[in-house]
Design a protein around this motif. Structure first.
Motif, PDB file in Angstrom:
ATOM      1  N   SER A  22      -8.090  50.155 -47.047  1.00  0.00           N
ATOM      2  CA  SER A  22      -9.250  50.423 -47.982  1.00  0.00           C
ATOM      3  C   SER A  22      -9.723  49.008 -48.445  1.00  0.00           C
ATOM      4  O   SER A  22     -10.912  48.489 -48.488  1.00  0.00           O
ATOM      5  N   GLU A  23      -8.910  48.104 -48.890  1.00  0.00           N
ATOM      6  CA  GLU A  23      -9.221  46.620 -49.503  1.00  0.00           C
ATOM      7  C   GLU A  23      -9.829  46.023 -48.294  1.00  0.00           C
ATOM      8  O   GLU A  23     -10.673  45.056 -48.366  1.00  0.00           O
ATOM      9  N   ILE A  24      -9.264  45.845 -46.991  1.00  0.00           N
ATOM     10  CA  ILE A  24      -9.620  45.259 -45.939  1.00  0.00           C
ATOM     11  C   ILE A  24     -11.061  45.804 -45.524  1.00  0.00           C
ATOM     12  O   ILE A  24     -11.828  44.827 -45.075  1.00  0.00           O
ATOM     13  N   ALA A  25     -11.171  47.095 -45.806  1.00  0.00           N
ATOM     14  CA  ALA A  25     -12.682  47.450 -45.401  1.00  0.00           C
ATOM     15  C   ALA A  25     -13.593  46.904 -46.372  1.00  0.00           C
ATOM     16  O   ALA A  25     -14.875  46.576 -45.934  1.00  0.00           O
ATOM     17  N   ASP A  26     -13.257  47.025 -47.648  1.00  0.00           N
ATOM     18  CA  ASP A  26     -14.279  46.310 -48.588  1.00  0.00           C
ATOM     19  C   ASP A  26     -14.409  44.824 -48.275  1.00  0.00           C
ATOM     20  O   ASP A  26     -15.520  44.297 -48.579  1.00  0.00           O
ATOM     21  N   MET A  27     -13.507  44.127 -47.947  1.00  0.00           N
ATOM     22  CA  MET A  27     -13.387  42.758 -47.714  1.00  0.00           C
ATOM     23  C   MET A  27     -14.287  42.355 -46.500  1.00  0.00           C
ATOM     24  O   MET A  27     -15.180  41.349 -46.656  1.00  0.00           O
ATOM     25  N   LEU A  28     -14.155  43.223 -45.460  1.00  0.00           N
ATOM     26  CA  LEU A  28     -14.908  42.871 -44.317  1.00  0.00           C
ATOM     27  C   LEU A  28     -16.288  43.279 -44.474  1.00  0.00           C
ATOM     28  O   LEU A  28     -17.220  42.875 -43.823  1.00  0.00           O
ATOM     29  N   GLY A  29     -16.522  44.430 -45.123  1.00  0.00           N
ATOM     30  CA  GLY A  29     -17.866  45.088 -45.347  1.00  0.00           C
ATOM     31  C   GLY A  29     -18.238  45.834 -44.224  1.00  0.00           C
ATOM     32  O   GLY A  29     -18.071  45.415 -43.024  1.00  0.00           O
ATOM     33  N   ASP A  30     -19.098  46.641 -44.229  1.00  0.00           N
ATOM     34  CA  ASP A  30     -19.706  47.673 -43.405  1.00  0.00           C
ATOM     35  C   ASP A  30     -18.731  48.016 -42.206  1.00  0.00           C
ATOM     36  O   ASP A  30     -18.988  48.228 -41.061  1.00  0.00           O
ATOM     37  N   VAL A  31     -17.611  48.501 -42.756  1.00  0.00           N
ATOM     38  CA  VAL A  31     -16.758  49.149 -41.994  1.00  0.00           C
ATOM     39  C   VAL A  31     -15.844  50.146 -43.031  1.00  0.00           C
ATOM     40  O   VAL A  31     -15.628  49.903 -44.257  1.00  0.00           O
ATOM     41  N   THR A  32     -15.467  51.040 -42.432  1.00  0.00           N
ATOM     42  CA  THR A  32     -14.696  52.204 -43.219  1.00  0.00           C
ATOM     43  C   THR A  32     -12.861  51.937 -43.041  1.00  0.00           C
ATOM     44  O   THR A  32     -12.742  51.267 -42.424  1.00  0.00           O
ATOM     45  N   ARG A  33     -12.737  52.437 -43.980  1.00  0.00           N
ATOM     46  CA  ARG A  33     -10.960  52.543 -44.182  1.00  0.00           C
ATOM     47  C   ARG A  33     -10.353  52.949 -42.825  1.00  0.00           C
ATOM     48  O   ARG A  33      -9.642  52.405 -42.157  1.00  0.00           O
ATOM     49  N   ASN A  34     -10.974  54.267 -42.264  1.00  0.00           N
ATOM     50  CA  ASN A  34     -10.630  54.634 -40.948  1.00  0.00           C
ATOM     51  C   ASN A  34     -10.714  53.902 -39.888  1.00  0.00           C
ATOM     52  O   ASN A  34     -10.069  53.792 -38.990  1.00  0.00           O
ATOM     53  N   ALA A  35     -11.760  53.208 -39.767  1.00  0.00           N
ATOM     54  CA  ALA A  35     -12.104  52.211 -38.818  1.00  0.00           C
ATOM     55  C   ALA A  35     -11.144  51.086 -38.682  1.00  0.00           C
ATOM     56  O   ALA A  35     -10.578  50.669 -37.813  1.00  0.00           O
ATOM     57  N   VAL A  36     -10.723  50.609 -39.655  1.00  0.00           N
ATOM     58  CA  VAL A  36      -9.873  49.553 -40.080  1.00  0.00           C
ATOM     59  C   VAL A  36      -8.477  49.988 -39.304  1.00  0.00           C
ATOM     60  O   VAL A  36      -7.802  49.278 -38.727  1.00  0.00           O
ATOM     61  N   ILE A  37      -7.935  51.136 -39.860  1.00  0.00           N
ATOM     62  CA  ILE A  37      -6.725  51.665 -39.535  1.00  0.00           C
ATOM     63  C   ILE A  37      -6.833  51.884 -37.824  1.00  0.00           C
ATOM     64  O   ILE A  37      -5.870  51.664 -37.098  1.00  0.00           O
ATOM     65  N   GLY A  38      -8.046  52.575 -37.540  1.00  0.00           N
ATOM     66  CA  GLY A  38      -8.050  52.743 -36.042  1.00  0.00           C
ATOM     67  C   GLY A  38      -7.917  51.397 -35.084  1.00  0.00           C
ATOM     68  O   GLY A  38      -7.314  51.200 -34.155  1.00  0.00           O
ATOM     69  N   LYS A  39      -8.667  50.356 -35.805  1.00  0.00           N
ATOM     70  CA  LYS A  39      -8.766  48.901 -34.833  1.00  0.00           C
ATOM     71  C   LYS A  39      -7.249  48.419 -35.112  1.00  0.00           C
ATOM     72  O   LYS A  39      -6.835  47.899 -33.947  1.00  0.00           O
ATOM     73  N   ALA A  40      -6.416  48.588 -36.191  1.00  0.00           N
ATOM     74  CA  ALA A  40      -5.069  48.087 -36.152  1.00  0.00           C
ATOM     75  C   ALA A  40      -4.375  48.647 -35.396  1.00  0.00           C
ATOM     76  O   ALA A  40      -3.527  48.146 -34.733  1.00  0.00           O
ATOM     77  N   HIS A  41      -4.455  50.055 -35.080  1.00  0.00           N
ATOM     78  CA  HIS A  41      -3.550  50.880 -34.240  1.00  0.00           C
ATOM     79  C   HIS A  41      -3.892  50.425 -32.580  1.00  0.00           C
ATOM     80  O   HIS A  41      -2.966  50.240 -32.084  1.00  0.00           O
ATOM     81  N   ARG A  42      -5.353  50.149 -32.331  1.00  0.00           N
ATOM     82  CA  ARG A  42      -5.446  49.615 -31.133  1.00  0.00           C
ATOM     83  C   ARG A  42      -5.223  48.363 -30.571  1.00  0.00           C
ATOM     84  O   ARG A  42      -4.870  48.278 -29.484  1.00  0.00           O
ATOM     85  N   LEU A  43      -5.148  47.466 -31.813  1.00  0.00           N
ATOM     86  CA  LEU A  43      -4.462  46.177 -31.641  1.00  0.00           C
ATOM     87  C   LEU A  43      -2.922  46.091 -31.455  1.00  0.00           C
ATOM     88  O   LEU A  43      -2.443  45.123 -31.055  1.00  0.00           O
TER      89      LEU A  43
END
Length: 120
Positions: A22-43
């Protein structure tokens, strides 16, 4: 929103520091928590312990103590923070190497220690 090289690198950096999704999503902006989790998983970024499900800070309780764990008591059994050492027990002993050295002292050393205490 697109994952630019800079955003991906920032995600890797923050993830590695243990920042929540959630904090990463806020810091990056224009992205959701789930998008961050999904990207981290794919990486293939390593999983992290949940900040919600905290593990016991130290030792083992009587409920999770196994035969291979050190059974050295730590603290006062009357207090809530009482626990057992919980490190890997030395083969054939109920204690880890450190606590076995305290529990099983040669007789001569024990007599010497008792003399020192009596002389004080």
């Amino acid at each position: 929103m697109s994952w630019t090289d800079e955003r991906v690198e920032r995600l890797r950096e923050l993830w590695g520091q243990g920042v929540s999704a959630s904090e990463i999503a806020d810091m990056l902006g224009d992205v959701t928590r789930n998008a961050v989790i999904g990207k981290a998983h794919r990486l293939g970024l390593s999983g992290r312990p949940s900040p919600i499900k905290k593990r016991p800070v130290r030792g083992a309780t009587i409920l999770n103590l196994t035969e291979r764990m050190c059974k050295w008591p730590v603290g006062d059994p009357k207090h809530a923070d009482f626990h057992f050492c919980g490190k890997t027990a030395h083969p054939g002993l109920p204690y880890c190497t450190e606590h076995a050295a305290v529990a099983y002292q040669p007789a001569q050393k024990k007599r010497d220690d008792e003399r020192k205490i009596g002389a004080a």
